[in-house]
Write a protein that holds these residues in place. Structure first.
Motif, short mmCIF file in Angstrom:
data_model
loop_
_atom_site.label_atom_id
_atom_site.label_comp_id
_atom_site.label_asym_id
_atom_site.label_seq_id
_atom_site.Cartn_x
_atom_site.Cartn_y
_atom_site.Cartn_z
N PRO A 2 70.22 35.61 9.20
CA PRO A 2 69.33 35.75 10.26
C PRO A 2 69.70 36.66 11.22
O PRO A 2 70.85 36.70 11.61
N VAL A 3 68.69 37.68 11.91
CA VAL A 3 68.92 38.40 13.01
C VAL A 3 68.46 38.17 14.33
O VAL A 3 68.50 38.84 15.15
N ASP A 4 67.83 36.91 14.17
CA ASP A 4 67.12 36.48 15.33
C ASP A 4 67.93 35.35 16.47
O ASP A 4 67.42 34.72 17.12
N GLY A 5 69.30 35.22 15.90
CA GLY A 5 69.98 34.42 16.60
C GLY A 5 70.01 32.99 16.06
O GLY A 5 70.84 31.99 16.35
N THR A 6 69.23 32.70 14.77
CA THR A 6 69.33 31.29 14.27
C THR A 6 70.52 31.28 13.15
O THR A 6 71.12 32.48 12.86
N SER B 287 76.87 44.25 14.39
CA SER B 287 76.74 44.87 15.28
C SER B 287 77.60 46.34 15.04
O SER B 287 77.33 47.33 15.39
N THR C 119 66.66 44.76 11.14
CA THR C 119 65.65 43.60 11.39
C THR C 119 65.61 42.64 10.29
O THR C 119 65.25 41.77 10.18
N ARG C 120 66.39 42.92 9.21
CA ARG C 120 66.61 42.11 7.98
C ARG C 120 67.94 42.65 7.21
O ARG C 120 68.07 43.81 6.97
N GLN D 204 70.77 30.08 8.84
CA GLN D 204 70.40 29.45 7.72
C GLN D 204 71.34 28.83 6.99
O GLN D 204 72.55 29.20 6.53
N GLU E 60 77.50 38.88 17.01
CA GLU E 60 77.84 40.04 17.57
C GLU E 60 79.25 40.01 18.47
O GLU E 60 79.43 39.02 19.02
N ASP F 287 69.84 35.80 2.98
CA ASP F 287 69.37 36.45 4.20
C ASP F 287 69.92 36.01 5.40
O ASP F 287 70.04 34.70 5.77
#
Length: 268
Positions: A125-129, A220, A71-72, A131, A46, A123
């Motif tokens: 990642p939208v959770d801060g991880t 964002s 969310t994805r 891939q 972001e 994919d």
């Protein structure tokens, strides 16, 4: 300097594991070829000024600001190349032209390093991880950019047919975004095509110490028009809203060296 065809031949000799999207070569394959195994990872990043962008933001016809909650995010890349110079295009706009006997193609063979020519479903990642999508043996050297082709997959080639058999929901689609807006779920789809140019600042030096490069995507701003929020349910194909979202998407990709796989560009 190693030519494109030499590296490509070596890559085809390596085993491809489709389930995990990785390429594996033995140490014997790499020995004497001055290649380094480097992974390519993806992360959402972001803009630090994102929150400030919504000060006074508005949605037409509403006094309440609603920001889409993503969310994805899934996207399709059909080609990935590393480029040594800024003036040579590595990813061809024409799918049918893979190689040419022209002078410019000869330059391209020396200046561009193959990363992947098989369709990849990414994919983000939208959770801060982060891939890690693939690991490939790459020629040592200094690279100024990563080029990627974003587009729907065609079934006319075996790799494309296999991709669509595994992912039938992506027929004619290059990006799919799931999320919620104003408390209701939404799915945004697009068949946009783009050659993504990601310049390394500083340039990416591939040597024995290089283990990973990361592509960071700034999600964002995808559904923003200046300080105004774009309703993703109104961003229909051919609409001005969709054109703005696609423009935002094209501008949201960056690439950088990230040996620690932190998903952060520490040089900026």
């Amino acid at each position: 300097m190693k030519t494109f065809s030499t590296v490509r031949a070596l890559l085809h000799a390596c085993a491809f594991t489709a389930v995990f999207g990785t390429l594996a070569c033995s140490s014997a394959d790499l020995a004497g070829n001055n290649l380094q195994n480097v992974s390519l990872s993806f992360a959402a990043q972001e803009d630090p000024g994102f929150a400030a962008a919504f000060d006074g933001a508005s949605v037409a016809g509403s006094s309440t600001v609603a920001v889409p909650a993503i969310t994805r995010v899934q996207l399709v890349l059909t080609k990935l190349e590393l480029g040594r110079t800024d003036d040579i295009a590595c990813v061809d706009d024409d799918d049918e032209i893979e190689h040419s006997s022209s002078t410019s193609s000869g330059d391209k063979g020396h200046d561009c390093e193959h990363v992947s020519r098989d369709p990849l479903l990414i994919d983000i990642p939208v959770d801060g991880t982060l891939q890690t999508k693939l690991t490939v043996p790459l020629a040592a050297g200094t690279y100024k950019k990563l080029e990627a082709k974003l587009e729907p997959v065609k079934s006319s080639k075996p790799a494309g047919a296999a991709f669509l058999a595994a992912h039938p929901d992506f027929a004619g689609i290059s990006i799919k975004v799931d999320g919620t807006y104003n408390g209701a779920p939404f799915t945004y789809r697009t068949s946009m095509k783009a050659v993504l140019h990601m310049r390394f600042k500083p340039p990416l030096v591939i040597d024995a110490t290089t283990t990973n490069a990361t592509v960071a995507v700034d999600l964002s701003k995808w559904f923003l028009n200046g300080s105004t929020v774009i309703d993703p349910t109104k961003a229909l194909p051919g609409s001005s809203a969709s054109e703005k979202v696609e423009k935002n998407i094209r501008a949201s990709f960056r690439a950088f060296k990230d040996n620690g796989k932190k998903g952060k560009d520490h040089d900026h």
